[in-house]
Each structure stands twice: as structure tokens, then as C-alpha cells.
Design an enzyme around this catalytic site. Structure first.
Site, PDB file in Angstrom:
ATOM      1  N   LYS A 173       0.840  -1.219   0.000  1.00 51.98           N
ATOM      2  CA  LYS A 173       0.000   0.000   0.000  1.00 51.98           C
ATOM      3  C   LYS A 173       0.861   1.250   0.000  1.00 51.98           C
ATOM      4  O   LYS A 173       0.558   2.231  -0.688  1.00 51.98           O
ATOM      5  CB  LYS A 173      -0.906   0.010   1.239  1.00 51.98           C
ATOM      6  CG  LYS A 173      -2.041  -0.990   1.160  1.00 51.98           C
ATOM      7  CD  LYS A 173      -3.375  -0.281   1.047  1.00 51.98           C
ATOM      8  CE  LYS A 173      -4.492  -1.242   0.756  1.00 51.98           C
ATOM      9  NZ  LYS A 173      -5.455  -1.343   1.812  1.00 51.98           N
ATOM     10  N   LYS A 215     -12.825  -3.060 -10.172  1.00 50.39           N
ATOM     11  CA  LYS A 215     -13.327  -1.750 -10.552  1.00 50.39           C
ATOM     12  C   LYS A 215     -12.224  -0.904 -11.196  1.00 50.39           C
ATOM     13  O   LYS A 215     -12.414  -0.328 -12.254  1.00 50.39           O
ATOM     14  CB  LYS A 215     -13.871  -1.035  -9.326  1.00 50.39           C
ATOM     15  CG  LYS A 215     -14.475   0.315  -9.623  1.00 50.39           C
ATOM     16  CD  LYS A 215     -14.828   1.046  -8.364  1.00 50.39           C
ATOM     17  CE  LYS A 215     -13.638   1.767  -7.776  1.00 50.39           C
ATOM     18  NZ  LYS A 215     -13.419   3.097  -8.322  1.00 50.39           N
ATOM     19  N   LYS A 238      -8.718 -11.305 -12.763  1.00 51.89           N
ATOM     20  CA  LYS A 238      -9.693 -10.833 -11.793  1.00 51.89           C
ATOM     21  C   LYS A 238     -10.463  -9.607 -12.259  1.00 51.89           C
ATOM     22  O   LYS A 238      -9.878  -8.643 -12.741  1.00 51.89           O
ATOM     23  CB  LYS A 238      -8.964 -10.510 -10.471  1.00 51.89           C
ATOM     24  CG  LYS A 238      -9.919 -10.348  -9.331  1.00 51.89           C
ATOM     25  CD  LYS A 238      -9.210 -10.251  -8.002  1.00 51.89           C
ATOM     26  CE  LYS A 238     -10.245  -9.902  -6.946  1.00 51.89           C
ATOM     27  NZ  LYS A 238      -9.693  -9.364  -5.739  1.00 51.89           N
TER      28      LYS A 238
END
Ligand code: TRP
Ligand code: SF4
Length: 332
Positions: free
Chosen positions: A113, A199, A196
């Protein structure tokens, strides 16, 4: 016997798609019949990476509507916004006192992250670093034992068990160990031929997609790339369109397509059309139910759910405060 407790957070990032449905939402709907379930929109978690306040506001109600439309029943489960249960934040603070900082630094999810925020030129917030502690608090505040999450979240669950163990060792048994429930999750492949549907990848069919939108997205979707000409036989096993058929079409149709693809009896255009029809058939009733849900109703559900989640959250927090030698808040 007391029902086991399930907790899961839903990221508040934009329209949900059929990947979310088969990957997670559908599981939630079955879990609510078996367990005591708390499902929440992780709005605080979204703030760890989302700088745009408007975007966050815009996303919460549509997600609640999507979940209600697919069958989450407020009579059976508790649906709420994380931020409406401030006890979670206090528990996270208290848990952070037993948690060595070095372990947070060592989490692979943190490193990823941190890197992706930097790459995007965004701030790496202290909140982002604290994320796993907050997630542990989401779970432990309800003393949950079953956590339906994807594989990517396993390090966070391991972390949650560690925090719980540390707290229990120091202050006496308080938190049960939680386990991931992964088994029933299905990975839905993307329209771009990747593994996969997501969005941000722009390879998804949203739950609110119109038939025209479905047709348009399928028309450019990647199939078996070796199948260049109509008369070339295809390999359904490496084709994402076929994988979607397996989720959305009848077993008979799936069998037929498998054979027809391998013998070139069917072309990709036709195959996609059949899939599109089935997607529309699947989405239509869902969209109809969603249409019937007003903003006010969705807000009401969230508010009722928040109140309900706070009752049990307060119990846990009082117990924790007590054990840690902090003043009693029970009467307030
Ligand atoms: N971190 C999870 C995700 O990104 C969302 C989440 C937040 C969660 N808190 C949780 C999941 C608690 C399960 C339990 O998908
Ligand atoms: Fe894929 Fe269908 Fe084309 Fe076969 S016919 S390659 S399954 S889209």
C-alpha cells in the site's frame, strides 16, 4: 448453542460489479441465515487512501442499496457504517498499546500500500499505517470468529489473532481467535482476459449496467486469443467469456458452448451474445429491487444498524476499559 459471530468490511470504492457479487456478496447473503452477522461499509478505511470527501459520500448509499438488492436482510444481519460505531476507534487506540510497531512495519500489505500510494503521488498517511489495527478492532469489538475475506486479507487476520493473543496474555482472556472464511469465494475473471474482475482495472460489468452497456463491454472483451478466424476451433478453458458462462448460464448451455467452441460450431460473437442475455436476465430483477430502494430507506437501515452494532460494541469496550484499569463508562 450461541450463534458464531461474523464480521466483514465492505470497501466503499465505487460501483459494485458481478465480480463482487460472486466473490463476496453472495456469500454474505447465505451467511446471514446461519450466523450472527455484522457487515459494514468501511468508510474510515476508505479515508486511509481516499482524499476526495465527495467521492466517499457519494459511494456509501449506492453500496448499501446494492447489498439490500442482492438479498441482505436487515432483519437477519446488522448493516452499518464503520464510522457510526466510534467504539471501534477507541478499541483500536487501546489495542495499539499492546501492539509492537515493528510488526506493523513488517506486514506485506503495508509495504504494498505504501508503495502504491507513493507511485500515485499521494500521501502515505499515518492512518494507512494504522489500518491493520483498525481492522483488528472492527473484528474484535464484536468478538467475531468467522471473517469472510479474500486471500489478500489473510495477513490482516493473522495480525488480528496476534493482537488478540497479546491482549489476552496481558489482561486475561477477552477475545476469541478468528478465522478466515475463504472457501466459498469465487474469483471472477476480467473482461480484458486478466484473472480478476476489478473496478479499477475497468474490466468489470457493474450491477447497475444496462443491456446496452453489457453488449458494448462484451463486444470488446478478450476471448481465446489463439482463435483468430471464425473457423478456428477455440479453447474454452483459457477463455474468460467461458468462465463467465460457467457462473451465469445453465449447465446445459455451458456444455453446449464447450463443444461448439472446440469444434468451431459457434463463433465468439454469438457466444458473447448468449452470455449477454444471461447477464441481463441475472441483473434485471436485482436492478428492479434496487430501483425500489430510496436514499432515505438506505440511510435508515444504516442508522438502525449502527445503533444495533453499538450495543454490543459498548459491552466489549467496557470490558476492555475495565481490564486495562480505565474509568468505567457504563452509566453514560
Ligand atoms: N480490509 C478489508 C478489505 O480491504 C476490508 C475490511 C475492513 C474488513 N475491516 C474488516 C474485512 C474487517 C473483514 C473484517 O477488503
Ligand atoms: Fe470463448 Fe465462446 Fe469464443 Fe469459445 S466461442 S473462444 S468460449 S468466446
Amino acid at each position: 448453542m450461541e450463534k458464531q459471530i461474523v464480521v466483514s468490511g465492505i470497501r466503499a470504492t465505487g460501483e459494485l460489479h458481478i465480480g463482487n457479487y460472486f466473490g463476496a456478496m453472495r456469500n454474505f447473503v447465505t451467511l446471514q441465515d446461519e450466523f450472527k452477522c455484522y457487515f459494514f461499509i468501511a468508510d474510515w478505511h476508505s479515508l486511509t487512501t481516499e482524499e476526495d470527501a465527495e467521492a466517499l459520500k457519494v459511494h456509501i448509499l449506492p453500496i448499501v442499496k446494492d447489498y439490500l438488492a442482492v438479498g441482505l436482510d436487515p432483519q437477519k444481519c446488522t448493516l452499518f457504517a464503520q464510522s457510526s460505531v466510534p467504539e471501534i476507534a477507541e478499541l483500536a487506540l487501546l489495542l495499539s498499546m499492546v501492539q509492537p510497531k515493528t510488526e506493523l512495519e513488517g506486514l506485506p500489505t503495508w509495504k504494498e500500500k505504501e508503495a502504491s500510494q507513493k507511485e500515485a503521488g499521494k500521501i502515505v498517511s499515518a492512518g494507512l499505517f494504522f489500518y491493520p489495527v483498525l481492522m483488528a478492532a472492527d473484528i474484535l469489538i464484536q468478538k467475531a470468529t468467522i471473517i469472510p475475506v479474500g486471500k489478500d486479507q489473510l495477513p490482516h487476520l493473522e495480525f488480528t489473532r496476534d493482537v488478540a493473543r497479546r491482549f489476552n496474555n496481558r489482561y486475561g482472556f477477552t477475545f476469541p481467535a478468528c478465522d478466515a472464511l475463504e472457501g466459498r469465494a469465487i474469483k471472477v475473471p476480467g473482461l480484458d482476459g486478466t484473472e480478476k474482475m476489478g473496478k479499477t482495472e475497468g474490466n468489470a460489468i457493474d450491477l447497475v449496467e444496462t443491456p446496452e452497456g453489457v453488449a458494448q463491454k462484451l463486444s470488446v472483451a478478450v476471448t481465446d486469443t489463439n482463435r483468430k478466424l471464425r473457423q478456428d476451433p477455440g479453447n474454452p478453458y483459457i477463455c474468460n467469456i467461458f468462465a463467465l458462462h460457467e457462473l451465469l448460464s445453465t449447465p446445459e448451455m455451458v456444455e453446449q458452448i464447450k463443444t461448439d467452441c472446440q469444434t468451431a460450431a459457434i463463433g465468439c460473437v454469438e457466444c458473447k451474445k448468449m452470455l449477454g442475455n444471461n447477464i441481463n436476465k441475472f441483473l434485471a430483477p436485482l436492478q428492479e429491487r434496487r430501483q425500489a430502494i430510496s436514499d432515505d430507506y438506505a440511510r435508515q437501515i444504516l442508522s438502525d444498524g449502527g445503533k444495533k452494532a453499538r450495543i454490543t460494541a459498548r459491552q466489549t469496550l467496557n470490558e476492555v476499559r475495565d481490564k486495562m484499569g480505565l474509568p468505567d463508562l457504563k452509566g453514560e
